[in-house]
Design a protein around this motif. Structure first.
Motif, mmCIF file in Angstrom:
data_model
loop_
_atom_site.group_PDB
_atom_site.id
_atom_site.type_symbol
_atom_site.label_atom_id
_atom_site.label_comp_id
_atom_site.label_asym_id
_atom_site.label_seq_id
_atom_site.Cartn_x
_atom_site.Cartn_y
_atom_site.Cartn_z
ATOM 1 N N LEU A 212 12.280 52.497 34.710
ATOM 2 C CA LEU A 212 12.019 53.666 35.557
ATOM 3 C C LEU A 212 13.204 53.955 36.474
ATOM 4 O O LEU A 212 13.679 55.082 36.572
ATOM 5 N N VAL B 69 -0.335 61.871 33.775
ATOM 6 C CA VAL B 69 0.577 62.599 32.889
ATOM 7 C C VAL B 69 0.456 64.103 33.135
ATOM 8 O O VAL B 69 1.455 64.809 33.313
ATOM 9 N N ALA C 107 14.075 56.592 29.900
ATOM 10 C CA ALA C 107 12.815 55.899 30.197
ATOM 11 C C ALA C 107 12.132 55.457 28.911
ATOM 12 O O ALA C 107 11.570 54.364 28.834
ATOM 13 N N LEU C 108 12.206 56.309 27.898
ATOM 14 C CA LEU C 108 11.562 55.978 26.620
ATOM 15 C C LEU C 108 12.271 54.801 25.961
ATOM 16 O O LEU C 108 11.635 53.865 25.476
ATOM 17 N N ALA D 204 16.523 61.608 31.949
ATOM 18 C CA ALA D 204 15.614 60.612 32.517
ATOM 19 C C ALA D 204 14.511 60.253 31.525
ATOM 20 O O ALA D 204 14.156 59.085 31.355
ATOM 21 N N GLY D 205 13.991 61.255 30.851
ATOM 22 C CA GLY D 205 12.907 61.016 29.886
ATOM 23 C C GLY D 205 13.366 60.158 28.720
ATOM 24 O O GLY D 205 12.685 59.204 28.332
ATOM 25 N N ALA E 127 10.587 60.464 34.073
ATOM 26 C CA ALA E 127 10.753 59.084 33.600
ATOM 27 C C ALA E 127 9.411 58.353 33.565
ATOM 28 O O ALA E 127 9.204 57.473 32.739
ATOM 29 N N LEU E 128 8.502 58.725 34.457
ATOM 30 C CA LEU E 128 7.182 58.091 34.447
ATOM 31 C C LEU E 128 6.329 58.558 33.273
ATOM 32 O O LEU E 128 5.647 57.762 32.631
ATOM 33 N N ILE E 129 6.334 59.865 33.017
ATOM 34 C CA ILE E 129 5.356 60.373 32.050
ATOM 35 C C ILE E 129 5.831 60.353 30.604
ATOM 36 O O ILE E 129 4.995 60.250 29.714
ATOM 37 N N VAL E 130 7.138 60.428 30.360
ATOM 38 C CA VAL E 130 7.576 60.479 28.962
ATOM 39 C C VAL E 130 7.133 59.238 28.176
ATOM 40 O O VAL E 130 6.549 59.368 27.097
ATOM 41 N N PRO E 131 7.344 58.014 28.701
ATOM 42 C CA PRO E 131 6.848 56.856 27.936
ATOM 43 C C PRO E 131 5.326 56.869 27.790
ATOM 44 O O PRO E 131 4.804 56.481 26.753
ATOM 45 N N MET E 132 4.608 57.345 28.818
ATOM 46 C CA MET E 132 3.150 57.395 28.708
ATOM 47 C C MET E 132 2.707 58.388 27.639
ATOM 48 O O MET E 132 1.736 58.169 26.919
ATOM 49 N N ALA E 133 3.424 59.519 27.548
ATOM 50 C CA ALA E 133 3.011 60.570 26.626
ATOM 51 C C ALA E 133 3.451 60.295 25.189
ATOM 52 O O ALA E 133 2.747 60.650 24.244
ATOM 53 N N LEU E 134 4.606 59.659 25.021
ATOM 54 C CA LEU E 134 5.130 59.463 23.665
ATOM 55 C C LEU E 134 4.862 58.063 23.119
ATOM 56 O O LEU E 134 4.883 57.856 21.914
ATOM 57 N N ALA E 135 4.618 57.108 24.031
ATOM 58 C CA ALA E 135 4.380 55.741 23.565
ATOM 59 C C ALA E 135 3.269 55.110 24.394
ATOM 60 O O ALA E 135 3.493 54.145 25.114
ATOM 61 N N ALA F 225 16.226 55.037 34.446
ATOM 62 C CA ALA F 225 16.057 56.413 33.979
ATOM 63 C C ALA F 225 16.252 57.398 35.121
ATOM 64 O O ALA F 225 16.890 58.444 34.956
ATOM 65 N N ARG G 234 11.737 51.412 27.952
ATOM 66 C CA ARG G 234 10.362 51.169 28.416
ATOM 67 C C ARG G 234 9.955 49.704 28.359
ATOM 68 O O ARG G 234 9.034 49.295 29.052
#
Lengths: 106, 218
Positions: free
Chosen positions: B194, B155, B182-183, B178-179, A50-58, B197, B186
């Motif tokens: 967070l 990351v 979260a997206l 979760a991913g 949940a932490l990295i997906v928004p960082m990586a995709l947006a 998610a 956001r």
């Protein structure tokens, strides 16, 4: 800012130490529920993803799947190397290399 | 274990400094909280300036697994005086648990169990402080690390930690859900996305586990 940080750390200490003390010090009166034990197995993967997906995709709030976004290929390489080699440090470094290369290329 | 923790300590220290967290607070997180993944999460939340209750709640969820360690080790600590149990609990992390639990399980009832436990705890603890400090020094001596894309370090680190766990189908489901949540979430205030998610992911994992069990038994 200083007060905010002091409170931030103090609260984190209280929460974390409290969790660690729970059974070791007060455990005679508690028992660990089985459903919670099963649920805990999914917490690390869920939180970290949940932490990295928004960082990586947006990386800049909007979803960015263009070649300008080097985070995504970098993350994919780091994950793939970790999955196949089980070597965390090698995976992080490969991810960084892919990220740097991508930024240099595009 | 000691070597394994080194890169994470360095990355944590560097990342915290590059994110604008003061040296004292970075060192305090390692010295007082001493819980790697929650420290990383805290860097990301603090630099985003989230409200304190959100930070504390997230810390609670991320570190709740330590309660399981606390419960698992209780049988080996029952005979110890209370002040020992208060002390040993402070250092209870993933790595300490892994090492100590294995040792105590194989050497049940030995008098030196508590000493082994304390020794492992102190070694892990001092090791983590040392590598955090190295990271802080790196972060300070290379200004502008953030512009070099150091936020990518988080990351890469988390992707490398999570990926091998995805071989288990229910964990994969938990991570995917979760991913996606979260997206989609956001932009929610207070980084609530967070939490949302994480909860959705855990529920999805439990559900996937149950479905797999039902399919397995006719």
């Amino acid at each position: 800012m200083t007060l905010y940080l002091v409170l931030a750390v103090a609260g984190m200490v209280a929460v974390t130490y409290g969790i660690r003390l729970s059974f070791l010090v007060f455990g005679h009166r508690l028992s660990f529920p089985a459903w919670l034990e099963r649920a805990l197995r999914y917490v690390p993967a869920a939180v970290l993803t949940a932490l990295i997906v928004p960082m990586a995709l947006a990386p800049r709030e909007v979803i960015d799947l263009s070649v300008a976004n080097a985070y995504f290929p970098g993350a994919v390489v780091a994950g793939a190397v970790a999955l196949f080699t089980e070597h965390t440090l090698a995976a992080i470094l490969s991810g960084f290399a892919a990220y740097g290369l991508w930024r240099w290329l595009f | 274990m000691l070597v394994g923790a080194a890169p994470f300590g360095v990355i944590f220290g560097t990342l915290a400094i590059a994110s604008g967290i003061p040296v004292w607070a970075t060192l305090a997180l390692s010295a007082l909280v001493f819980a790697g993944s929650s420290q990383f999460v805290a860097v990301s939340l603090i630099s985003a300036g989230v409200a304190l209750p959100v930070l504390w709640l997230t810390t609670f969820v991320v570190n709740l697994r330590h309660a399981l360690y606390s419960a698992t080790l209780l049988p080996y600590a029952r005979h110890l005086p209370a002040r020992w149990r208060w002390l040993l609990a402070f250092w209870l992390t993933d790595e300490t648990f892994a090492v100590v639990e294995r040792q105590l399980r194989h050497h049940v009832g030995e008098r030196d169990g508590a000493k082994y436990w304390l020794g492992s705890s102190l070694a892990m603890y001092l090791n983590w402080q040392l590598w955090t400090l190295v990271g802080v020094l790196v972060g300070q001596s290379v200004p502008g690390l953030a512009s070099l894309g150091l936020d990518f370090a988080m990351v890469a680190t988390f992707a490398a930690i999570v990926a091998p766990q995805l071989r288990q189908r229910p964990v994969l489901v938990a991570a995917l859900v979760a991913g996606v949540v979260a997206l989609l979430a956001r932009s929610l205030p207070y980084k609530l996305g967070l939490m949302l998610a994480a909860c959705a992911g855990v529920l999805a994992g439990l559900l996937a586990e149950r479905l797999a069990l039902q399919k397995g038994s006719p």
